[in-house]
Write a protein that holds these residues in place. Structure first.
Motif, PDB file in Angstrom:
ATOM      1  N   SER A   1      42.054  38.654  36.577  1.00 44.42           N
ATOM      2  CA  SER A   1      41.764  39.321  35.312  1.00 44.42           C
ATOM      3  C   SER A   1      40.779  40.475  35.486  1.00 44.42           C
ATOM      4  CB  SER A   1      41.206  38.302  34.306  1.00 44.42           C
ATOM      5  OG  SER A   1      40.093  37.655  34.902  1.00 44.42           O
ATOM      6  N   ASN A   2      39.749  40.251  36.375  1.00 43.51           N
ATOM      7  CA  ASN A   2      38.761  41.331  36.459  1.00 43.51           C
ATOM      8  C   ASN A   2      38.461  41.751  37.911  1.00 43.51           C
ATOM      9  OD1 ASN A   2      37.556  39.015  37.222  1.00 43.51           O
ATOM     10  ND2 ASN A   2      35.652  39.317  36.073  1.00 43.51           N
ATOM     11  N   ASN A   3      39.439  41.542  38.860  1.00 41.07           N
ATOM     12  CA  ASN A   3      39.123  41.826  40.273  1.00 41.07           C
ATOM     13  C   ASN A   3      38.940  43.327  40.517  1.00 41.07           C
ATOM     14  OD1 ASN A   3      41.759  42.576  40.057  1.00 41.07           O
ATOM     15  ND2 ASN A   3      42.395  41.709  42.026  1.00 41.07           N
ATOM     16  N   ALA A   4      39.759  44.153  39.886  1.00 43.72           N
ATOM     17  CA  ALA A   4      39.686  45.597  40.130  1.00 43.72           C
ATOM     18  C   ALA A   4      38.277  46.104  39.852  1.00 43.72           C
ATOM     19  CB  ALA A   4      40.685  46.316  39.242  1.00 43.72           C
ATOM     20  N   ALA A   5      37.773  45.763  38.688  1.00 44.42           N
ATOM     21  CA  ALA A   5      36.439  46.227  38.319  1.00 44.42           C
ATOM     22  C   ALA A   5      35.392  45.647  39.265  1.00 44.42           C
ATOM     23  CB  ALA A   5      36.140  45.807  36.896  1.00 44.42           C
ATOM     24  N   PHE A   6      35.638  44.395  39.666  1.00 48.87           N
ATOM     25  CA  PHE A   6      34.649  43.672  40.465  1.00 48.87           C
ATOM     26  C   PHE A   6      34.411  44.337  41.828  1.00 48.87           C
ATOM     27  CE2 PHE A   6      35.079  40.570  43.982  1.00 48.87           C
ATOM     28  CZ  PHE A   6      33.748  40.198  44.099  1.00 48.87           C
ATOM     29  N   TRP A   7      35.498  44.601  42.624  1.00 54.77           N
ATOM     30  CA  TRP A   7      35.195  45.140  43.966  1.00 54.77           C
ATOM     31  C   TRP A   7      35.117  46.656  43.987  1.00 54.77           C
ATOM     32  CZ3 TRP A   7      38.534  48.377  46.298  1.00 54.77           C
ATOM     33  CH2 TRP A   7      39.899  48.267  46.041  1.00 54.77           C
ATOM     34  N   LYS A   8      35.693  47.257  42.951  1.00 51.13           N
ATOM     35  CA  LYS A   8      35.610  48.724  42.944  1.00 51.13           C
ATOM     36  C   LYS A   8      34.171  49.187  42.764  1.00 51.13           C
ATOM     37  CE  LYS A   8      39.737  51.311  41.936  1.00 51.13           C
ATOM     38  NZ  LYS A   8      40.608  51.856  40.897  1.00 51.13           N
ATOM     39  N   ARG A   9      33.455  48.426  41.958  1.00 47.24           N
ATOM     40  CA  ARG A   9      32.059  48.807  41.729  1.00 47.24           C
ATOM     41  C   ARG A   9      31.258  48.654  43.019  1.00 47.24           C
ATOM     42  NH1 ARG A   9      30.918  45.323  37.855  1.00 47.24           N
ATOM     43  NH2 ARG A   9      29.702  43.980  39.237  1.00 47.24           N
ATOM     44  N   ASP A  10      31.471  47.486  43.676  1.00 42.02           N
ATOM     45  CA  ASP A  10      30.758  47.255  44.939  1.00 42.02           C
ATOM     46  C   ASP A  10      31.132  48.304  45.984  1.00 42.02           C
ATOM     47  OD1 ASP A  10      29.512  45.178  43.862  1.00 42.02           O
ATOM     48  OD2 ASP A  10      30.510  43.599  45.053  1.00 42.02           O
TER      49      ASP A  10
ATOM     50  N   SER B   1      32.158  51.354  45.558  1.00 42.76           N
ATOM     51  CA  SER B   1      31.537  52.662  45.325  1.00 42.76           C
ATOM     52  C   SER B   1      30.031  52.596  45.576  1.00 42.76           C
ATOM     53  CB  SER B   1      31.827  53.146  43.900  1.00 42.76           C
ATOM     54  OG  SER B   1      31.393  52.163  42.995  1.00 42.76           O
ATOM     55  N   ASN B   2      29.433  51.409  45.326  1.00 47.21           N
ATOM     56  CA  ASN B   2      28.001  51.270  45.609  1.00 47.21           C
ATOM     57  C   ASN B   2      27.702  51.415  47.091  1.00 47.21           C
ATOM     58  OD1 ASN B   2      27.269  50.903  43.008  1.00 47.21           O
ATOM     59  ND2 ASN B   2      27.173  48.653  43.099  1.00 47.21           N
TER      60      ASN B   2
END
Ligand SMILES: [Zn+2]
Ligand SMILES: [Zn+2]
Length: 385
Positions: free
Chosen positions: A23-32, A34-35
């Motif tokens: 449900s929320n994997n895209a947001a989860f690792w994309k943020r990391d 880019s960090n």
């Protein structure tokens, strides 16, 4: 609990976690992701500044590949000239050579190495991707399209344009025109450019000898460096063959050194005297000749197959010298013999060893007198040299 149950439980758990992740994997690792980018790129940058073992490619292989290329090209060229008449060759030589060179260099486009380089287990790589600590990483980055086409343009077009311009300038004698004529200025620029090119090439070669990176100027300009096509390869050298070659080489060197020092003629005469019986020399003398004839001249003339009368006519003694056996020869003839044979020589008339000669100071006996008299010792006055 049975092991089966626990398995089922695990499976259930897994399915739960994956579904919740989906449900929320895209947001989860994309943020990391880019960090972490900034630290990753700084890490990547610092990688090249780490000390790494320098990549060493044998210079001799690189030079050999150049040599092989030029020799192969020469072979092709010879075949090419067989096809065309000398007139066509004269007129279109630069064009034909450029076409041949283009065909030859096309292999760089396909495999990233010339034929000579392939024979030396070398290939080009894009050195721009391998600066600093990245130079000895295990994967070689291949050439870019630009590098390949620029390489062909420089190796084919460069020499072609140069030859054409030079031909034009030489044919129209631009170098002979007035000082302020633009053609003369162009000619001067051309001369300067050639000198500069040669100097830079020499510098490049010296740098190559030092660091072993870019063999030619073209390679350096385009950052194309030779690396091993296969890094681990056994050198299969037959040492037996090498040794044989070395021995033969040393042997021929020695022979070439020793041959001029050996007086073969003297050796031959020495062996003759040792091996053949005394009677051989007695029977083979030229004592039947009249005394005013030089036996050496006679022998030389007979060897050249002249007729008997002309031999006798042209064999008269000039500047007579007397050997220690009492027989007379031309000074030139007997001195030459003595020098050739190293000091001693066998008299052609009596077979005695001649060691010294002295000047014979008397007019040659007349032919009529000479017929009665065959002992020159009694006639004539001898004067020591
Ligand atoms: Zn003579
Ligand atoms: Zn003699």
């Amino acid at each position: 609990m049975s092991p089966n149950d626990s398995n089922e439980n695990n499976l259930l758990d897994d399915s739960v976690t994956t579904s919740s992740l989906n449900s929320n994997n895209a947001a989860f690792w994309k943020r990391d992701w880019s960090n972490v980018q900034s630290s990753l790129s700084s890490l990547r940058r610092s990688l090249s500044s780490f000390p790494s073992p320098p990549l060493r490619i044998m210079r001799v292989s690189q030079l050999d590949s150049e040599l092989l290329d030029s020799e192969l090209f020469e072979t092709f060229k010879e075949q090419l000239w067989l096809l065309f008449s000398p007139q066509i060759k004269q007129t279109f030589e630069p064009e034909l050579l450029a076409i041949l060179q283009f065909m030859y260099r096309l292999t760089v486009l396909e495999s990233g190495a010339t034929y000579g380089a392939q024979l030396q287990n070398l290939k080009y790589r894009n050195e721009r991707q391998h600066w600093g600590g990245l130079q000895s990483i295990s994967k070689d980055s291949s050439l870019t399209k630009f590098q390949k086409s620029a390489y062909i343009a420089l190796t084919v077009g460069g020499p072609y344009i140069w030859i054409r311009i030079n031909r034009l300038v030489t044919a129209q004698e631009w170098g002979e025109s007035n000082e302020d004529d633009p053609r003369k200025i162009f000619w001067k620029v051309l001369q300067k450019a050639e000198n500069i090119y040669k100097t830079i090439s020499l510098l490049n070669f010296l740098i190559f000898l030092y660091d072993g990176k870019y063999c030619t100027l073209t390679d350096r300009i385009l950052s194309m460096r030779f690396v091993y096509a296969r890094r681990t390869m056994n050198r299969q050298v037959s040492f037996e063959f090498l040794n044989r070659q070395l021995v033969w080489h040393a042997f021929t060197e020695f022979l070439l050194f020793i041959m001029p020092l050996i007086n073969l003629r003297k050796l031959k005469n020495l062996l003759k005297r040792k091996l053949l019986p005394e009677s051989y020399f007695r029977s083979n003398t030229l004592d039947f000749l009249p005394t005013h004839i030089c036996a050496i001249c006679h022998e030389n003339q007979s060897a050249s197959n002249a007729s008997m009368s002309s031999v006798v006519a042209s064999s008269k003694i000039h500047n007579p010298y007397e050997a220690n056996c009492g027989h007379k020869y031309c000074y030139f003839c007997i001195k030459t013999k003595l020098l050739q044979e190293g000091g001693t020589w066998q008299c052609l008339r009596c077979g005695t060893e001649v060691k010294e000669i002295k000047r014979f100071l008397e007019k040659l006996v007349d032919e009529e007198e000479e017929e009665n008299d065959r002992t020159p010792k009694d006639k004539g006055k001898q004067v020591a040299r």
